[in-house]
Design a protein around this motif. Structure first.
Motif, PDB file in Angstrom:
ATOM      1  N   ASP A   1       0.804  -1.224   0.000  1.00 43.23           N
ATOM      2  CA  ASP A   1       0.000   0.000   0.000  1.00 43.23           C
ATOM      3  C   ASP A   1       0.842   1.280   0.000  1.00 43.23           C
ATOM      4  OD1 ASP A   1      -2.191  -1.705   0.072  1.00 43.23           O
ATOM      5  OD2 ASP A   1      -2.662  -1.315   2.180  1.00 43.23           O
ATOM      6  N   SER A   2       1.958   1.289   0.719  1.00 49.15           N
ATOM      7  CA  SER A   2       2.721   2.524   0.910  1.00 49.15           C
ATOM      8  C   SER A   2       3.308   3.091  -0.377  1.00 49.15           C
ATOM      9  CB  SER A   2       3.845   2.316   1.931  1.00 49.15           C
ATOM     10  OG  SER A   2       4.784   1.368   1.433  1.00 49.15           O
ATOM     11  N   ASP A   3       3.772   2.236  -1.270  1.00 48.11           N
ATOM     12  CA  ASP A   3       4.391   2.720  -2.517  1.00 48.11           C
ATOM     13  C   ASP A   3       3.779   2.094  -3.772  1.00 48.11           C
ATOM     14  OD1 ASP A   3       5.381   0.145  -2.318  1.00 48.11           O
ATOM     15  OD2 ASP A   3       7.494   0.732  -2.357  1.00 48.11           O
ATOM     16  N   GLN A   4       2.748   1.296  -3.603  1.00 44.45           N
ATOM     17  CA  GLN A   4       2.041   0.612  -4.685  1.00 44.45           C
ATOM     18  C   GLN A   4       2.958  -0.299  -5.509  1.00 44.45           C
ATOM     19  OE1 GLN A   4      -0.424   3.382  -6.843  1.00 44.45           O
ATOM     20  NE2 GLN A   4      -1.787   3.605  -5.102  1.00 44.45           N
ATOM     21  N   ALA A   5       4.000  -0.807  -4.868  1.00 40.15           N
ATOM     22  CA  ALA A   5       4.895  -1.759  -5.534  1.00 40.15           C
ATOM     23  C   ALA A   5       4.211  -3.120  -5.633  1.00 40.15           C
ATOM     24  CB  ALA A   5       6.198  -1.895  -4.756  1.00 40.15           C
ATOM     25  N   VAL A   6       4.371  -3.762  -6.773  1.00 40.25           N
ATOM     26  CA  VAL A   6       3.839  -5.108  -6.949  1.00 40.25           C
ATOM     27  C   VAL A   6       4.781  -6.085  -6.256  1.00 40.25           C
ATOM     28  CG1 VAL A   6       3.203  -6.907  -8.597  1.00 40.25           C
ATOM     29  CG2 VAL A   6       2.669  -4.507  -9.103  1.00 40.25           C
ATOM     30  N   ILE A   7       4.248  -6.870  -5.351  1.00 44.38           N
ATOM     31  CA  ILE A   7       5.010  -7.810  -4.536  1.00 44.38           C
ATOM     32  C   ILE A   7       4.973  -9.211  -5.143  1.00 44.38           C
ATOM     33  CG2 ILE A   7       5.144  -8.889  -2.256  1.00 44.38           C
ATOM     34  CD1 ILE A   7       5.766  -5.790  -2.386  1.00 44.38           C
ATOM     35  N   LEU A   8       3.809  -9.597  -5.637  1.00 41.99           N
ATOM     36  CA  LEU A   8       3.595 -10.963  -6.120  1.00 41.99           C
ATOM     37  C   LEU A   8       2.544 -10.949  -7.217  1.00 41.99           C
ATOM     38  CD1 LEU A   8       3.203 -14.260  -4.377  1.00 41.99           C
ATOM     39  CD2 LEU A   8       1.083 -13.302  -5.246  1.00 41.99           C
ATOM     40  N   ARG A   9       2.740 -11.843  -8.181  1.00 42.58           N
ATOM     41  CA  ARG A   9       1.691 -12.187  -9.146  1.00 42.58           C
ATOM     42  C   ARG A   9       1.564 -13.698  -9.117  1.00 42.58           C
ATOM     43  NH1 ARG A   9       3.945  -7.802 -12.340  1.00 42.58           N
ATOM     44  NH2 ARG A   9       2.307  -6.250 -12.682  1.00 42.58           N
ATOM     45  N   GLY A  10       0.343 -14.164  -9.223  1.00 36.54           N
ATOM     46  CA  GLY A  10       0.122 -15.605  -9.214  1.00 36.54           C
ATOM     47  C   GLY A  10      -0.975 -15.996 -10.183  1.00 36.54           C
ATOM     48  N   ARG A  11      -0.982 -17.287 -10.489  1.00 36.46           N
ATOM     49  CA  ARG A  11      -1.983 -17.820 -11.411  1.00 36.46           C
ATOM     50  C   ARG A  11      -2.299 -19.248 -11.023  1.00 36.46           C
ATOM     51  NH1 ARG A  11      -0.415 -19.159 -17.486  1.00 36.46           N
ATOM     52  NH2 ARG A  11      -1.144 -21.251 -17.165  1.00 36.46           N
ATOM     53  N   TRP A  12      -3.571 -19.584 -11.034  1.00 36.33           N
ATOM     54  CA  TRP A  12      -4.012 -20.958 -10.850  1.00 36.33           C
ATOM     55  C   TRP A  12      -4.744 -21.417 -12.093  1.00 36.33           C
ATOM     56  CZ3 TRP A  12      -7.067 -20.760  -5.593  1.00 36.33           C
ATOM     57  CH2 TRP A  12      -6.165 -20.631  -4.513  1.00 36.33           C
ATOM     58  N   ASP A  13      -4.421 -22.594 -12.557  1.00 30.30           N
ATOM     59  CA  ASP A  13      -5.225 -23.286 -13.554  1.00 30.30           C
ATOM     60  C   ASP A  13      -6.106 -24.242 -12.764  1.00 30.30           C
ATOM     61  OD1 ASP A  13      -3.919 -21.998 -15.641  1.00 30.30           O
ATOM     62  OD2 ASP A  13      -2.464 -23.599 -15.905  1.00 30.30           O
ATOM     63  N   LEU A  14      -7.408 -24.081 -12.912  1.00 31.61           N
ATOM     64  CA  LEU A  14      -8.384 -24.850 -12.148  1.00 31.61           C
ATOM     65  C   LEU A  14      -9.139 -25.806 -13.049  1.00 31.61           C
ATOM     66  CD1 LEU A  14      -9.716 -21.682 -10.344  1.00 31.61           C
ATOM     67  CD2 LEU A  14      -8.426 -23.496  -9.222  1.00 31.61           C
TER      68      LEU A  14
END
Length: 161
Positions: A110-123
């Motif tokens: 929240d403080s700097d709007q940096a992206v920390i993680l991206r994830g994807r699930w195939d369901l």
């Protein structure tokens, strides 16, 4: 838990979000949030989103159907620290309307709007009692398909520096 589409640099519109803050038990020996915690948070927001769309674990059991993770992929971009305010988002980004869906995740500090993680699930839709792949029931299609986001027009394909 809410839907949010402004204020954060989300990869897709109409984000379903949860606030998260790493606690003492989330921190590993490197003084960062343990990667396994992010996986648990993704599971929590996946269930929360499903429930907000009208499908609970009890519904899955009653219908003898579930969307099971066939493949999970996580890109750990930056570390997070104790007590940092974070926002986790999820979207359904693809479905064949029969057996499969794709769910995406993005975690932002929240403080700097940096992206920390991206994830994807195939369901894949399974019959709970046997574990075998089965066609999605009408209840799944009704709840999930109307909120599938077109992932081909997102900023998610922009390389991370």
């Amino acid at each position: 838990m809410h839907s949010e589409s402004t204020a954060m640099p989300w990869d897709y519109p109409q984000a379903f979000t949860l606030k998260r803050t790493p606690a003492v038990n989330d921190i590993d020996g490197l003084n960062h949030t343990n990667n396994a915690v992010y996986v648990q948070w993704c599971e929590a927001i996946g269930w929360a989103h499903s429930e907000q769309l009208g499908l609970t674990l009890a519904d899955y059991q009653h219908l003898n159907r579930a969307m099971a993770i066939r493949r999970a992929e996580y890109d750990y971009i930056l570390p997070t620290l104790l007590d940092e305010s974070l926002t986790l988002a999820t979207w359904l980004t693809a479905s064949d309307g029969r057996l499969t869906m794709e769910r995406r995740f993005q975690l932002i500090r929240d403080s700097d709007q940096a992206v920390i993680l991206r994830g994807r699930w195939d369901l894949v839709c399974i019959e709970v009692s046997s574990g075998k792949a089965r066609r999605m029931p009408a209840e799944f299609c009704d709840a999930y398909l109307s909120v599938v986001i077109d992932s081909t027009s997102s900023a998610a394909t922009v390389p991370v520096s």
